[in-house]
Design an enzyme around this catalytic site. Structure first.
Site, PDB file in Angstrom:
ATOM      1  N   GLY A  37     101.413 -31.832  53.991  1.00  0.00           N
ATOM      2  CA  GLY A  37     101.342 -33.269  53.694  1.00  0.00           C
ATOM      3  C   GLY A  37     100.749 -33.526  52.325  1.00  0.00           C
ATOM      4  CG  ASP A  55      93.260 -38.648  53.892  1.00  0.00           C
ATOM      5  OD1 ASP A  55      92.613 -37.669  53.460  1.00  0.00           O
ATOM      6  OD2 ASP A  55      93.543 -38.805  55.090  1.00  0.00           O
ATOM      7  CB  CYS A 111      99.817 -34.327  59.023  1.00  0.00           C
ATOM      8  SG  CYS A 111      99.647 -34.663  57.253  1.00  0.00           S
ATOM      9  CG  LEU A 142      96.800 -22.755  57.141  1.00  0.00           C
ATOM     10  CD1 LEU A 142      96.175 -22.920  55.754  1.00  0.00           C
ATOM     11  CD2 LEU A 142      97.984 -21.812  57.070  1.00  0.00           C
ATOM     12  CG  LEU A 180      91.575 -25.934  53.449  1.00  0.00           C
ATOM     13  CD1 LEU A 180      92.224 -24.564  53.416  1.00  0.00           C
ATOM     14  CD2 LEU A 180      90.147 -25.858  52.932  1.00  0.00           C
TER      15      LEU A 180
END
Length: 272
Positions: free
Chosen positions: A199, A203, A211, A225, A239
Site C-alpha cells: 500500500g 498516514d 489495507c 511479513l 514499515l
C-alpha cells in the site's frame, strides 16, 4: 548471494523539518494574512531563509564531494563501479511487487512528497540489486503523478511497469497477495505465480487497517511479513513502503527472512 548489513542513516530532525516544510517566501513587511509583521518576526523569517539557503548549499557541496571521492576510488581501483540492473536482464528475479498508489485522497501534499522519496529509494535499490524484482507502480494519477512529473527528472524513463490502472485491473484476482501487518497470515516464501501488493500510503497511523479492509472488500489474499518471528519492534509492525520493498528484494536474493529483516529494519524501530 548472502545478505549484508546496511547502515541506517537519517538526516537530523532540524534539517528534515526544513526539507519537509518547504516554506514560501513572505513579503518583508506583511504576513500571508496581510497583517503587519514585527521587527522580530521579520528577523526570524530572514534567518530561516538564510538557513534554508545554507542547508541547500551544504547538501549540494556534499553531493559533489561524495561523487568526487567515489570517482577517485574507482580510478584507483579501490571499488568497482556500481552495476545497474534491468528487470529484463537474465539474472533478474521473476518475483512481482506492486505499489498501490490509490491513496492520494488520504494524504497531504507533504505525505505525498515523503511517499515519492520512498519510491525513489525502492527504484534505486532495485536497480542495484543482483536480482531485480519485477517492479510495478499501479493506480498512479492525480497529485502523486503530478508530483512525480514536477520533482523527478526523467521519471517516465524509469525501468518500472508504471500503470494508471488499479492492480485489480492488471493482475488476476487469484494471484494477488496484499501485504498488511493486520493480516493473520504470515508470509513463508515468495511465489513467482503471485504478485505482492504494498500500500502506497503515508498516514501516521491515521488510517489503521485500511489495507486489510481493502483486501477483505475485494476478496483477495493477504499476508504479513514474518517480522515478529525474528525482530522485536518497539511499536506496531508497520514499515514504510521502501522498507517493505527492500525486505522482499533482500529475500528474493538470499532466501532468508532473518537476514533480510536484519539487513533492512532500522535499529530505531526495535526494542533496545
Amino acid at each position: 548471494m548472502s545478505c549484508s548489513s546496511q547502515a541506517d542513516a537519517d538526516d537530523s530532525s532540524e534539517k528534515q523539518a526544513i526539507q519537509d516544510t518547504d516554506p514560501k517566501p513572505l513579503q518583508p513587511s506583511t504576513s500571508q494574512t496581510g497583517q503587519e509583521l514585527t521587527k522580530n518576526q521579520i528577523k526570524k523569517i530572514a534567518r530561516r531563509q538564510r538557513l534554508l539557503e545554507k542547508v541547500k548549499s551544504n547538501r549540494k557541496q556534499e553531493r559533489i564531494k561524495r561523487k568526487e571521492r567515489r570517482r577517485l576510488r574507482i580510478a584507483n581501483g579501490d571499488v568497482q563501479p556500481r552495476a545497474i540492473k534491468s528487470m529484463s536482464s537474465k539474472c533478474a528475479s521473476n518475483i512481482r511487487v506492486a505499489i498501490d498508489m490509490s491513496f492520494d485522497h488520504l494524504m497531504t501534499d507533504g505525505d505525498i512528497a515523503k511517499l515519492l522519496k520512498q519510491l525513489q529509494r525502492c527504484y534505486a535499490e532495485n536497480r542495484r540489486a543482483e536480482h531485480a524484482l519485477q517492479f510495478y507502480i499501479t493506480g498512479l494519477g492525480g497529485r502523486s503523478e503530478q508530483r512525480f512529473k514536477d520533482a523527478v527528472s526523467g521519471y517516465d524513463k524509469w525501468d518500472v511497469y508504471r500503470k494508471s490502472e488499479s492492480f485489480l485491473d492488471i493482475f488476476k484476482k487469484e494471484e494477488i497477495v496484499y501485504l498488511t501487518s493486520d493480516s493473520s497470515n504470515v508470509l513463508k516464501d515468495l511465489d513467482p505465480n503471485s504478485v505482492y501488493i504494498i500500500g502506497g500510503l503515508v498516514d501516521h497511523n491515521f488510517h489503521k487497517g485500511i489495507c486489510m479492509k481493502l483486501a477483505n472488500k475485494y476478496g483477495i489474499k493477504h499476508a504479513q511479513l514474518p517480522i515478529k518471528k525474528y525482530i522485536n519492534l518497539a511499536s506496531r509492525s508497520v514499515l514504510c513502503v521502501n522498507h517493505v520493498f527492500e525486505i522482499l528484494l533482500a529475500y528474493a536474493e538470499c532466501k532468508n527472512w532473518a537476514s533480510s529483516l536484519e539487513k533492512v529494519i532500522p535499529h530505531r524501530k526495535r526494542i533496545k
